[in-house]
Write a protein that holds these residues in place. Sequence first.
Motif, short mmCIF file in Angstrom:
data_model
loop_
_atom_site.label_atom_id
_atom_site.label_comp_id
_atom_site.label_asym_id
_atom_site.label_seq_id
_atom_site.Cartn_x
_atom_site.Cartn_y
_atom_site.Cartn_z
N UNK A 12 0.84 -1.20 0.00
CA UNK A 12 0.00 0.00 0.00
C UNK A 12 0.88 1.26 0.00
N UNK A 13 1.92 1.21 0.81
CA UNK A 13 2.82 2.37 0.89
C UNK A 13 3.51 2.59 -0.45
N UNK A 14 3.99 1.51 -1.09
CA UNK A 14 4.62 1.63 -2.42
C UNK A 14 3.65 2.25 -3.42
N UNK A 15 2.37 1.97 -3.24
CA UNK A 15 1.35 2.52 -4.12
C UNK A 15 0.97 3.96 -3.79
N UNK A 16 1.58 4.52 -2.75
CA UNK A 16 1.33 5.91 -2.39
C UNK A 16 0.21 6.11 -1.39
N UNK A 17 -0.19 5.06 -0.69
CA UNK A 17 -1.27 5.15 0.30
C UNK A 17 -0.76 5.86 1.55
N UNK A 18 -1.18 7.10 1.71
CA UNK A 18 -0.72 7.92 2.84
C UNK A 18 -1.25 7.42 4.17
N UNK A 19 -2.45 6.86 4.17
CA UNK A 19 -3.01 6.33 5.42
C UNK A 19 -2.20 5.13 5.91
N UNK A 20 -1.76 4.29 4.99
CA UNK A 20 -0.94 3.13 5.36
C UNK A 20 0.41 3.62 5.92
N UNK A 21 0.97 4.63 5.28
CA UNK A 21 2.23 5.18 5.77
C UNK A 21 2.05 5.79 7.15
N UNK A 22 0.95 6.51 7.34
CA UNK A 22 0.66 7.10 8.64
C UNK A 22 0.52 6.03 9.72
N UNK A 23 -0.11 4.91 9.36
CA UNK A 23 -0.26 3.80 10.32
C UNK A 23 1.12 3.25 10.70
N UNK A 24 1.98 3.10 9.70
CA UNK A 24 3.35 2.63 9.96
C UNK A 24 4.07 3.62 10.87
N UNK A 54 11.82 8.36 8.20
CA UNK A 54 10.48 8.21 7.62
C UNK A 54 10.33 9.01 6.33
N UNK A 55 10.94 10.17 6.28
CA UNK A 55 10.89 10.96 5.04
C UNK A 55 11.58 10.19 3.92
N UNK A 56 12.75 9.66 4.20
CA UNK A 56 13.47 8.87 3.19
C UNK A 56 12.68 7.63 2.78
N UNK A 57 12.06 7.00 3.75
CA UNK A 57 11.26 5.82 3.46
C UNK A 57 10.11 6.18 2.51
N UNK A 58 9.46 7.31 2.77
CA UNK A 58 8.36 7.73 1.90
C UNK A 58 8.87 8.12 0.51
N UNK A 59 9.95 8.88 0.47
CA UNK A 59 10.48 9.33 -0.81
C UNK A 59 10.97 8.16 -1.67
N UNK A 60 11.51 7.14 -1.03
CA UNK A 60 12.07 5.99 -1.76
C UNK A 60 11.16 4.77 -1.68
N UNK A 61 9.89 4.98 -1.41
CA UNK A 61 8.97 3.87 -1.16
C UNK A 61 8.88 2.90 -2.33
N UNK A 62 9.02 3.38 -3.56
CA UNK A 62 8.87 2.50 -4.73
C UNK A 62 10.09 1.61 -4.96
#
Length: 182
Positions: A12-24, A54-62
């Motif tokens: 979900x996070x790789x797909x850009x799901x912000x709610x999933x990232x927020x849960x993480x 977390x910023x790096x994780x989000x930026x490099x999620x794919x």
Amino acid sequence: MDKQRENILLAKIRGGDKKAFEALFRQYYPHLCLYTTKVLKNPSAAEEIVQELFVLLWENRKKTKIESSLQNYLFRAVKNHCLNYIKHNQIVNEHSKKVLAQTEKFYSGENIDTQQELFQKIEESISELPEKRQKIFRMSREEGLKYNEIALKLNISVKTVETQIGLAISTLRKKLRHFLIF
């Protein structure tokens, strides 16, 4: 969190799901901050490192591939960030010690001639500035006036004061460059 739930969350996070990232983020942020604070003994640096992770994780999620468990990955990543932070601080501290040693040496009795020469050269360089620039510079540096106070006293704009001081500093840097050992 079991491996299957982790994989779903990561997908979900790789797909850009912000709610999933927020849960993480909500699940791991406090634990990672606590761990990092114990390592660094600096709560604000710890929070900054975890936030950066977390910023790096989000930026490099794919492109981020997590082979082990998500928890292991996060704690290992934050540990590596801590080690980098510690190494960086050691380098900064060593540099600071060198500069401090140079400064102490310069201001010790051994360099009294160099100090007097520097102060004399500074005064000569200021005296060589155009009259208006010299006056503005001295009002700022010697009298401690703020730019707006100088502008009011001389009936000029604050921008003019800023420009004149900038030009004065630039000229002094050029004239005193061989004294700028730091």
